[in-house]
Design a protein around this motif. Structure first.
Motif, PDB file in Angstrom:
ATOM      1  N   MET A  39       0.858  -1.169   0.000  1.00  0.00           N
ATOM      2  CA  MET A  39       0.000   0.000   0.000  1.00  0.00           C
ATOM      3  C   MET A  39       0.909   1.238   0.000  1.00  0.00           C
ATOM      4  O   MET A  39       1.805   1.339   0.823  1.00  0.00           O
ATOM      5  CB  MET A  39      -0.888  -0.040   1.247  1.00  0.00           C
ATOM      6  CG  MET A  39      -1.978   0.983   1.236  1.00  0.00           C
ATOM      7  SD  MET A  39      -3.096   0.897   2.684  1.00  0.00           S
ATOM      8  CE  MET A  39      -3.979  -0.598   2.377  1.00  0.00           C
ATOM      9  N   ASP A  40       0.674   2.162  -0.938  1.00  0.00           N
ATOM     10  CA  ASP A  40       1.510   3.362  -0.981  1.00  0.00           C
ATOM     11  C   ASP A  40       1.106   4.335   0.124  1.00  0.00           C
ATOM     12  O   ASP A  40       0.107   4.141   0.814  1.00  0.00           O
ATOM     13  CB  ASP A  40       1.470   4.020  -2.362  1.00  0.00           C
ATOM     14  CG  ASP A  40       0.105   4.577  -2.740  1.00  0.00           C
ATOM     15  OD1 ASP A  40      -0.763   4.691  -1.876  1.00  0.00           O
ATOM     16  OD2 ASP A  40      -0.086   4.912  -3.924  1.00  0.00           O
ATOM     17  N   SER A  41       1.900   5.384   0.289  1.00  0.00           N
ATOM     18  CA  SER A  41       1.687   6.281   1.437  1.00  0.00           C
ATOM     19  C   SER A  41       0.348   7.020   1.367  1.00  0.00           C
ATOM     20  O   SER A  41      -0.290   7.212   2.395  1.00  0.00           O
ATOM     21  CB  SER A  41       2.841   7.272   1.566  1.00  0.00           C
ATOM     22  OG  SER A  41       2.814   8.229   0.546  1.00  0.00           O
ATOM     23  N   SER A  42      -0.096   7.414   0.164  1.00  0.00           N
ATOM     24  CA  SER A  42      -1.383   8.115   0.094  1.00  0.00           C
ATOM     25  C   SER A  42      -2.535   7.162   0.423  1.00  0.00           C
ATOM     26  O   SER A  42      -3.483   7.543   1.098  1.00  0.00           O
ATOM     27  CB  SER A  42      -1.589   8.781  -1.269  1.00  0.00           C
ATOM     28  OG  SER A  42      -1.649   7.836  -2.305  1.00  0.00           O
ATOM     29  N   SER A  43      -2.441   5.909  -0.003  1.00  0.00           N
ATOM     30  CA  SER A  43      -3.476   4.925   0.325  1.00  0.00           C
ATOM     31  C   SER A  43      -3.525   4.673   1.828  1.00  0.00           C
ATOM     32  O   SER A  43      -4.600   4.560   2.416  1.00  0.00           O
ATOM     33  CB  SER A  43      -3.219   3.603  -0.397  1.00  0.00           C
ATOM     34  OG  SER A  43      -3.347   3.767  -1.785  1.00  0.00           O
ATOM     35  N   GLU A  44      -2.353   4.596   2.434  1.00  0.00           N
ATOM     36  CA  GLU A  44      -2.283   4.389   3.885  1.00  0.00           C
ATOM     37  C   GLU A  44      -2.876   5.579   4.633  1.00  0.00           C
ATOM     38  O   GLU A  44      -3.602   5.420   5.622  1.00  0.00           O
ATOM     39  CB  GLU A  44      -0.832   4.153   4.313  1.00  0.00           C
ATOM     40  CG  GLU A  44      -0.691   3.719   5.750  1.00  0.00           C
ATOM     41  CD  GLU A  44      -1.298   2.353   6.051  1.00  0.00           C
ATOM     42  OE1 GLU A  44      -1.748   2.163   7.192  1.00  0.00           O
ATOM     43  OE2 GLU A  44      -1.331   1.489   5.161  1.00  0.00           O
ATOM     44  N   LYS A  45      -2.600   6.778   4.143  1.00  0.00           N
ATOM     45  CA  LYS A  45      -3.152   7.989   4.775  1.00  0.00           C
ATOM     46  C   LYS A  45      -4.666   8.036   4.627  1.00  0.00           C
ATOM     47  O   LYS A  45      -5.375   8.393   5.573  1.00  0.00           O
ATOM     48  CB  LYS A  45      -2.517   9.237   4.169  1.00  0.00           C
ATOM     49  CG  LYS A  45      -1.084   9.444   4.584  1.00  0.00           C
ATOM     50  CD  LYS A  45      -0.500  10.691   3.922  1.00  0.00           C
ATOM     51  CE  LYS A  45       0.969  10.839   4.243  1.00  0.00           C
ATOM     52  NZ  LYS A  45       1.584  11.958   3.525  1.00  0.00           N
ATOM     53  N   ILE A  46      -5.155   7.690   3.441  1.00  0.00           N
ATOM     54  CA  ILE A  46      -6.605   7.670   3.219  1.00  0.00           C
ATOM     55  C   ILE A  46      -7.243   6.645   4.149  1.00  0.00           C
ATOM     56  O   ILE A  46      -8.283   6.906   4.757  1.00  0.00           O
ATOM     57  CB  ILE A  46      -6.945   7.377   1.744  1.00  0.00           C
ATOM     58  CG1 ILE A  46      -6.502   8.544   0.867  1.00  0.00           C
ATOM     59  CG2 ILE A  46      -8.432   7.095   1.568  1.00  0.00           C
ATOM     60  CD1 ILE A  46      -6.504   8.237  -0.608  1.00  0.00           C
ATOM     61  N   ARG A  47      -6.626   5.489   4.267  1.00  0.00           N
ATOM     62  CA  ARG A  47      -7.144   4.448   5.159  1.00  0.00           C
ATOM     63  C   ARG A  47      -7.219   4.959   6.598  1.00  0.00           C
ATOM     64  O   ARG A  47      -8.260   4.838   7.253  1.00  0.00           O
ATOM     65  CB  ARG A  47      -6.261   3.206   5.083  1.00  0.00           C
ATOM     66  CG  ARG A  47      -6.680   2.121   6.028  1.00  0.00           C
ATOM     67  CD  ARG A  47      -5.831   0.868   5.910  1.00  0.00           C
ATOM     68  NE  ARG A  47      -6.246  -0.108   6.894  1.00  0.00           N
ATOM     69  CZ  ARG A  47      -7.393  -0.774   6.875  1.00  0.00           C
ATOM     70  NH1 ARG A  47      -8.253  -0.568   5.895  1.00  0.00           N
ATOM     71  NH2 ARG A  47      -7.700  -1.632   7.820  1.00  0.00           N
ATOM     72  N   ASN A  48      -6.141   5.536   7.076  1.00  0.00           N
ATOM     73  CA  ASN A  48      -6.105   6.031   8.455  1.00  0.00           C
ATOM     74  C   ASN A  48      -7.108   7.163   8.678  1.00  0.00           C
ATOM     75  O   ASN A  48      -7.815   7.181   9.687  1.00  0.00           O
ATOM     76  CB  ASN A  48      -4.694   6.484   8.824  1.00  0.00           C
ATOM     77  CG  ASN A  48      -3.733   5.328   8.942  1.00  0.00           C
ATOM     78  OD1 ASN A  48      -4.126   4.193   9.171  1.00  0.00           O
ATOM     79  ND2 ASN A  48      -2.453   5.604   8.737  1.00  0.00           N
TER      80      ASN A  48
END
Length: 104
Positions: free
Chosen positions: A1-10
Motif C-alpha cells: 500500500m503506498d503512502s497516500s493509500s495508507e493515509k486515506i485508510r487512516n
C-alpha cells in the motif's frame, strides 16, 4: 500500500470512529456499519450517523464515482467499503476527498 493509500485508510478510520463515537482501533474492514451501529434518533433537521456517512460519500464523489453508486457497481456497507470508496474518489479528485477527510 503506498503512502497516500495508507493515509486515506487512516483518515477514513478516524472519520468513521468520529461519526460513531468509537475508538478507531476497534474498527476493521469487515465491520458492517448497518449491523454494528444504530443511529441516534433525530429530531427536527439534525443529521444522524448514517446521514453523515452518506454526506461524506456524496461530498467525496466525483462524476465517475457517483455513477458507480448509481449503477449499483459499488455499495458502501462496511468500513472497508467506505475506505475503498474514498480511495476510488481520491484517484478521481483528491481535493474532494480532502474536503471530507482533511489533508491526505
Amino acid at each position: 500500500m503506498d503512502s497516500s493509500s495508507e493515509k486515506i485508510r487512516n483518515k477514513s478510520l478516524e472519520r468513521i470512529a468520529e461519526i460513531f463515537d468509537v475508538d478507531a482501533d476497534s474498527l476493521n474492514d469487515d465491520l458492517d456499519l448497518t449491523v454494528t451501529f444504530e443511529p441516534n434518533a433525530v429530531k427536527f433537521w439534525k443529521r444522524n450517523q448514517f446521514d453523515m456517512v452518506l454526506d461524506d460519500i456524496r461530498d467525496a464523489a466525483g462524476k465517475n464515482s457517483i455513477e458507480l453508486l448509481n449503477n449499483g457497481e459499488f455499495e458502501v456497507k462496511t468500513v472497508g467499503d467506505y475506505i475503498r470508496f474514498m480511495m476510488i474518489c481520491y484517484e478521481e479528485n483528491p481535493k474532494l476527498v480532502q474536503l471530507v477527510l482533511g489533508d491526505v
